[in-house]
Design an enzyme around this catalytic site. Structure first.
Site, PDB file in Angstrom:
ATOM      1  N   ASP A   2      15.001 -10.810  -7.037  1.00 23.91           N
ATOM      2  CA  ASP A   2      15.787 -11.493  -6.017  1.00 23.91           C
ATOM      3  C   ASP A   2      16.993 -10.657  -5.608  1.00 23.91           C
ATOM      4  O   ASP A   2      17.589  -9.961  -6.434  1.00 23.91           O
ATOM      5  CB  ASP A   2      16.248 -12.852  -6.575  1.00 23.91           C
ATOM      6  CG  ASP A   2      16.681 -13.802  -5.486  1.00 23.91           C
ATOM      7  OD1 ASP A   2      16.365 -13.555  -4.310  1.00 23.91           O
ATOM      8  OD2 ASP A   2      17.340 -14.806  -5.808  1.00 23.91           O
ATOM      9  N   ASN A  59      17.269  -8.635  -2.552  1.00 25.22           N
ATOM     10  CA  ASN A  59      17.119  -7.466  -1.674  1.00 25.22           C
ATOM     11  C   ASN A  59      17.894  -7.633  -0.369  1.00 25.22           C
ATOM     12  O   ASN A  59      18.603  -6.714   0.073  1.00 25.22           O
ATOM     13  CB  ASN A  59      15.634  -7.244  -1.344  1.00 25.22           C
ATOM     14  CG  ASN A  59      14.836  -6.759  -2.531  1.00 25.22           C
ATOM     15  OD1 ASN A  59      15.390  -6.288  -3.512  1.00 25.22           O
ATOM     16  ND2 ASN A  59      13.528  -6.890  -2.436  1.00 25.22           N
ATOM     17  N   ASN A 104       7.326 -17.558   1.272  1.00 32.53           N
ATOM     18  CA  ASN A 104       7.851 -16.399   1.992  1.00 32.53           C
ATOM     19  C   ASN A 104       7.261 -16.232   3.385  1.00 32.53           C
ATOM     20  O   ASN A 104       7.827 -15.515   4.225  1.00 32.53           O
ATOM     21  CB  ASN A 104       7.622 -15.112   1.193  1.00 32.53           C
ATOM     22  CG  ASN A 104       8.521 -14.980  -0.015  1.00 32.53           C
ATOM     23  OD1 ASN A 104       8.192 -14.288  -0.978  1.00 32.53           O
ATOM     24  ND2 ASN A 104       9.669 -15.658  -0.006  1.00 32.53           N
TER      25      ASN A 104
END
Length: 255
Positions: A30, A32, A78
């Site tokens: 987690d 980025n 996502n």
């Protein structure tokens, strides 16, 4: 937000080798986007640097003796991200496989994909299947890629399969056990993770390995994933090695 767990880990120097290296480590990679935004860079650059961090972590985990690494590469949720970002992530996956697959194969790493495969782009699906097939007989560390994966969807699919078996008369409802459920999950045949590492200071599972994490140890790092390096992994392993895993029981010293 800083966790007590990491503050405790930071208080002690990291030794050359933890007292107990976990066999199976899973990563929620987690941060980025936030890493990139904090530097005035596009989110895509954060994903690019996150991939570089992943390359380092895979190889360092193998060197440290970790048997299985599971990465939460792309969740079912996502897909709701902006279409250009999703397209970039798919391209990044292609480049990772094309660039790294032969090297991972030479290093005897076995790749396994978990997650929903229906309705995937044909090119992406072929890429994933080819990676599995090429490395199928490798005997080194196993790299499990959770792609288009969601734990609630996984559990829902497992329940449906068991209901179908009941309807066919293959099993009585009263006979269904935990092992029957585990056998219908994407992770069938894999041991549950010993350790789940999540970066960026977030303290949640985000629909990742919900069934499998029943007795997993957790390590939360404030580092964004692109900054999570070999030293950070060593620190997580050291912290795990100092845990007393009781699985609901008590140790002899506590009696």
């Amino acid at each position: 937000m800083s966790s007590n767990l990491e503050r405790q880990a930071n208080a002690e120097p990291v030794s050359a080798a933890p007292s107990h290296v976990p066999n199976h480590v899973a990563f929620i990679m987690d941060g980025n986007g936030r890493w990139a935004s904090s530097r005035g860079l596009p989110r895509t650059e954060g994903h690019r640097q996150g991939l570089e961090a992943l390359r380092k972590i895979i190889r360092h985990a193998a060197l440290r003796g970790v048997g299985i690494v599971t990465i939460y590469s792309f969740s079912t949720e996502n897909w709701s991200r902006p279409e250009p970002e999703v397209r970039f992530l798919m391209g990044l996956l292609r480049r990772f496989v094309q660039r790294d697959l032969s090297e991972l194969h030479r290093e005897n790493i076995r790749i396994r994909i978990i997650g929903e495969r229906d309705n995937l782009d044909a090119g992406i699906l072929k890429l994933l299947l080819d990676a599995e097939e090429l490395t199928r007989n490798n005997t080194g560390m196993e790299l499990v890629v959770a792609f288009n994966y969601g734990a609630r969807q996984e559990l829902t699919a497992a329940v449906k399969k068991l209901c179908e078996k009941v309807a066919r008369g293959e099993i009585e409802p009263s006979a269904i056990s935990e092992s029957h459920i585990s056998a219908e999950l994407d992770t069938v045949g894999l041991p549950d993770p010993d350790l789940i590492v999540r970066t960026s200071g977030e303290l949640r599972l985000s629909n990742f390995l919900l069934w499998q994490a029943a007795y997993t140890e957790f390590y939360f790092s404030d580092l964004m994933w692109p900054d999570f390096d070999e030293a950070a992994l060593d620190q997580a392993l050291e912290c795990f090695g100092n845990r007393d895993r009781r699985y609901g029981g008590v140790t002899a010293q506590a009696l």
